[in-house]
Design an enzyme around this catalytic site. Structure first.
Site, PDB file in Angstrom:
ATOM      1  N   ASP A  40       1.049  -0.448   9.566  1.00  0.00           N
ATOM      2  CA  ASP A  40       1.297   0.477  10.023  1.00  0.00           C
ATOM      3  C   ASP A  40       2.924   1.063  10.328  1.00  0.00           C
ATOM      4  O   ASP A  40       3.257   2.152  10.082  1.00  0.00           O
ATOM      5  CB  ASP A  40       0.805   0.513  11.613  1.00  0.00           C
ATOM      6  CG  ASP A  40       0.683   1.617  12.377  1.00  0.00           C
ATOM      7  OD1 ASP A  40       0.804   2.814  11.813  1.00  0.00           O
ATOM      8  OD2 ASP A  40       0.277   1.722  13.576  1.00  0.00           O
TER       9      ASP A  40
ATOM     10  N   SER B 274      -7.732  -4.910  10.272  1.00  0.00           N
ATOM     11  CA  SER B 274      -7.911  -5.890  11.270  1.00  0.00           C
ATOM     12  C   SER B 274      -7.652  -7.178  10.770  1.00  0.00           C
ATOM     13  O   SER B 274      -7.640  -8.281  11.711  1.00  0.00           O
ATOM     14  CB  SER B 274      -9.500  -5.923  11.717  1.00  0.00           C
ATOM     15  OG  SER B 274      -9.573  -4.796  12.455  1.00  0.00           O
TER      16      SER B 274
ATOM     17  N   ASN C  58      -3.150   1.477  15.696  1.00  0.00           N
ATOM     18  CA  ASN C  58      -3.601   1.149  16.780  1.00  0.00           C
ATOM     19  C   ASN C  58      -4.261   2.581  17.513  1.00  0.00           C
ATOM     20  O   ASN C  58      -4.166   3.528  17.056  1.00  0.00           O
ATOM     21  CB  ASN C  58      -2.806   0.398  17.792  1.00  0.00           C
ATOM     22  CG  ASN C  58      -1.265   1.221  17.798  1.00  0.00           C
ATOM     23  OD1 ASN C  58      -1.608   2.310  18.290  1.00  0.00           O
ATOM     24  ND2 ASN C  58      -0.152   0.625  17.725  1.00  0.00           N
TER      25      ASN C  58
ATOM     26  N   TYR D   6      -4.595  -8.064  14.340  1.00  0.00           N
ATOM     27  CA  TYR D   6      -6.039  -8.110  15.123  1.00  0.00           C
ATOM     28  C   TYR D   6      -6.967  -9.392  14.915  1.00  0.00           C
ATOM     29  O   TYR D   6      -7.976  -9.531  15.404  1.00  0.00           O
ATOM     30  CB  TYR D   6      -6.658  -6.931  14.847  1.00  0.00           C
ATOM     31  CG  TYR D   6      -6.319  -5.657  15.395  1.00  0.00           C
ATOM     32  CD1 TYR D   6      -5.080  -5.858  16.340  1.00  0.00           C
ATOM     33  CD2 TYR D   6      -6.653  -4.379  15.393  1.00  0.00           C
ATOM     34  CE1 TYR D   6      -4.531  -4.713  17.152  1.00  0.00           C
ATOM     35  CE2 TYR D   6      -6.132  -3.394  16.156  1.00  0.00           C
ATOM     36  CZ  TYR D   6      -5.097  -3.468  16.728  1.00  0.00           C
ATOM     37  OH  TYR D   6      -4.756  -2.541  17.592  1.00  0.00           O
TER      38      TYR D   6
ATOM     39  N   ILE E 286       0.800  -1.411  -0.061  1.00  0.00           N
ATOM     40  CA  ILE E 286       0.060   0.004   0.015  1.00  0.00           C
ATOM     41  C   ILE E 286       0.851   1.145   0.094  1.00  0.00           C
ATOM     42  O   ILE E 286       0.648   2.489  -0.387  1.00  0.00           O
ATOM     43  CB  ILE E 286      -1.067  -0.119   1.207  1.00  0.00           C
ATOM     44  CG1 ILE E 286      -2.117   0.968   0.807  1.00  0.00           C
ATOM     45  CG2 ILE E 286      -0.400   0.316   2.375  1.00  0.00           C
ATOM     46  CD1 ILE E 286      -3.455   0.630   1.646  1.00  0.00           C
TER      47      ILE E 286
HETATM   48  P1  ADP Z   1      -4.223  -4.877  11.967  1.00  0.00           P
HETATM   49  O1  ADP Z   1      -3.589  -4.966  13.228  1.00  0.00           O
HETATM   50  O2  ADP Z   1      -5.284  -4.044  11.631  1.00  0.00           O
HETATM   51  O3  ADP Z   1      -4.753  -6.544  11.887  1.00  0.00           O
HETATM   52  P2  ADP Z   1      -2.133  -5.383  10.385  1.00  0.00           P
HETATM   53  O4  ADP Z   1      -1.110  -4.410   9.954  1.00  0.00           O
HETATM   54  O5  ADP Z   1      -1.506  -6.343  11.293  1.00  0.00           O
HETATM   55  O6  ADP Z   1      -3.316  -4.702  11.013  1.00  0.00           O
HETATM   56  O7  ADP Z   1      -2.574  -6.063   9.158  1.00  0.00           O
HETATM   57  C1  ADP Z   1      -3.722  -5.633   8.367  1.00  0.00           C
HETATM   58  C2  ADP Z   1      -3.548  -6.288   6.672  1.00  0.00           C
HETATM   59  O8  ADP Z   1      -2.600  -5.462   6.210  1.00  0.00           O
HETATM   60  C3  ADP Z   1      -3.286  -7.608   6.669  1.00  0.00           C
HETATM   61  O9  ADP Z   1      -4.036  -8.137   5.879  1.00  0.00           O
HETATM   62  C4  ADP Z   1      -1.598  -7.452   6.320  1.00  0.00           C
HETATM   63  O10 ADP Z   1      -1.267  -8.517   5.625  1.00  0.00           O
HETATM   64  C5  ADP Z   1      -1.689  -6.477   5.567  1.00  0.00           C
HETATM   65  N1  ADP Z   1      -0.287  -5.572   5.246  1.00  0.00           N
HETATM   66  C6  ADP Z   1       0.802  -5.693   5.791  1.00  0.00           C
HETATM   67  N2  ADP Z   1       1.631  -4.907   5.224  1.00  0.00           N
HETATM   68  C7  ADP Z   1       1.074  -4.235   4.250  1.00  0.00           C
HETATM   69  C8  ADP Z   1       1.606  -3.572   3.101  1.00  0.00           C
HETATM   70  N3  ADP Z   1       2.826  -2.891   3.124  1.00  0.00           N
HETATM   71  N4  ADP Z   1       0.873  -3.001   2.210  1.00  0.00           N
HETATM   72  C9  ADP Z   1      -0.546  -3.581   2.269  1.00  0.00           C
HETATM   73  N5  ADP Z   1      -1.234  -4.463   3.193  1.00  0.00           N
HETATM   74  C10 ADP Z   1      -0.272  -4.683   4.059  1.00  0.00           C
END
Ligand code: ADP
Length: 353
Positions: free
Chosen positions: A33, A116, A23, A120, A10
């Protein structure tokens, strides 16, 4: 295509805004994040410090700093606790609140991660469903381009049962190269090598078929001239032979009692594209556009083939995409979100325009 799923990081998305699954502290963390903070640089954390955190289901906006995106919208998803603690509503609220901020800040393109669905613990297929449903409801009232960005391969994004059904349908129907029974019969008749016999055999077969069609049409025309009462449906069918794609589309919208907007929104087609099609009787759409309209109009498989033919396309068993489409249409399953989720899972292009 106003709503689409893409596989990407992203932080690389060149949109007006990207959404961060943050968070409650908004002071950075792991997962997406962490990736966003690393890519945006320390100025992002400095601005986040001024925001005073964020409640679950709510959202706050900052600049994007070193990101290609102009803004980052930070939202806090619910922690999955089995589904009985209001998780779905809180997750939907994350999407709605983020989109509200995007509109207030003049954004036209927004990219979401699967909020999430990482640490999460929200089940991925369900998290994607909430994302798609909430964004598509929003798009009924607003013009925006929304990307749902899926980063990693892993757990399924559609239910196991649907995935297994479609996989076996594809396996049963997929042919490496199209070889229909007529061809096989003709090879037999000519008793020659496939490669050399094929064009001649096929040409003869086509000529025969065309002749039969022509004779049938002449008979129908003749009986019409002689005053024989043809059923109205047959007369309509004859009149529709010369209809273009655009004319057929507009006729079907009327027949189904839909407004133009209901139809193109259901089809995941952007309003400008629809206006082009409406104003150009000979408009040549893409295949993914025709199929999206066929699904939105809940056409039968024969009507779908007819509409495709008017735009110069067909459904073939040597294309996985086509077989998946055939699965949905012939089973009367017209939910474009579901079709696109499955197409995405099978690495195929999505439908819409
Ligand atoms: P949460 O704590 O809300 O679950 P996470 O960051 O652990 O947030 O994960 C949310 C989603 O983002 C997951 O499906 C993860 O695979 C995805 N994710 C992690 N890094 C990236 C990235 N660089 N670009 C897009 N999606 C990502």
């Amino acid at each position: 295509m106003p709503l689409t799923i893409v596989r990407n990081d992203i932080t690389k998305m060149d949109c007006d805004a990207i959404v961060n699954a943050a968070n409650n502290t908004l002071l950075g963390g792991g997962g997406v994040d962490g990736a966003i903070h690393r890519a945006a640089g320390p100025e992002l954390l400095a601005e986040c410090r001024t925001l005073g955190g964020c409640d679950t289901g709510r959202a706050k906006i900052t600049n994007g700093y070193r990101l290609p995106a102009k803004y980052v919208i930070h939202t806090v998803g619910p922690i999955w606790q089995g589904g009985g603690h209001g998780e779905r509503e809180l997750l939907a609220s994350c999407y709605r609140e983020s989109l509200r901020l995007a509109v207030e800040n003049g954004c036209k393109t927004v990219a979401f991660p699967l909020i999430s669905a990482g640490v999460y613990g929200y089940p991925r297929a369900e998290a994607l469903r909430v994302a798609m449903d909430t964004c598509s409801d929003f798009l009924m009232e607003h013009d925006m381009m929304i990307y749902i960005v899926v980063f990693d391969r892993g757990a399924l994004l559609v239910s196991e049962k649907l995935f297994a059904d479609i996989r076996s349908f594809v396996d049963d129907n997929y042919v490496e190269r199209h070889e229909d029974n007529n061809r096989k019969r003709l090879f037999g008749l000519f008793g020659a090598r496939k490669e050399s016999a094929m064009p001649a055999a096929e040409a003869m077969h086509n000529a025969e078929a065309a002749k039969a069609d022509f004779e049938e049409c002449s008979m129908m025309a003749e009986s019409a001239f002689h005053g024989a009462a043809l059923p109205t449906s047959l007369v309509n069918a004859i009149n529709q032979i010369d209809e273009s794609f655009s004319q057929m589309l507009l006729r079907k919208i009327d027949e189904k009692g839909l407004t133009d907007a209901q139809c193109y929104k259901k089809a995941n087609i952007d309003r400008k594209l629809f206006s082009k099609i409406r104003s150009d009787v000979n408009y040549k759409p893409k295949k993914i556009t025709v199929i999206a309209f066929a699904a939105a109009l809940e056409l039968t498989i024969d009507e779908t083939r007819d509409m495709l033919m008017k735009a110069g396309f067909a459904l073939s068993h040597s294309s996985k995409f086509d077989i998946i489409i055939e699965y949905f249409i012939s089973h009367g399953r017209y939910d474009i979100i579901e079709i696109n989720e499955v197409l995405f899972e099978f690495d195929q292009p999505l439908i819409g325009g």
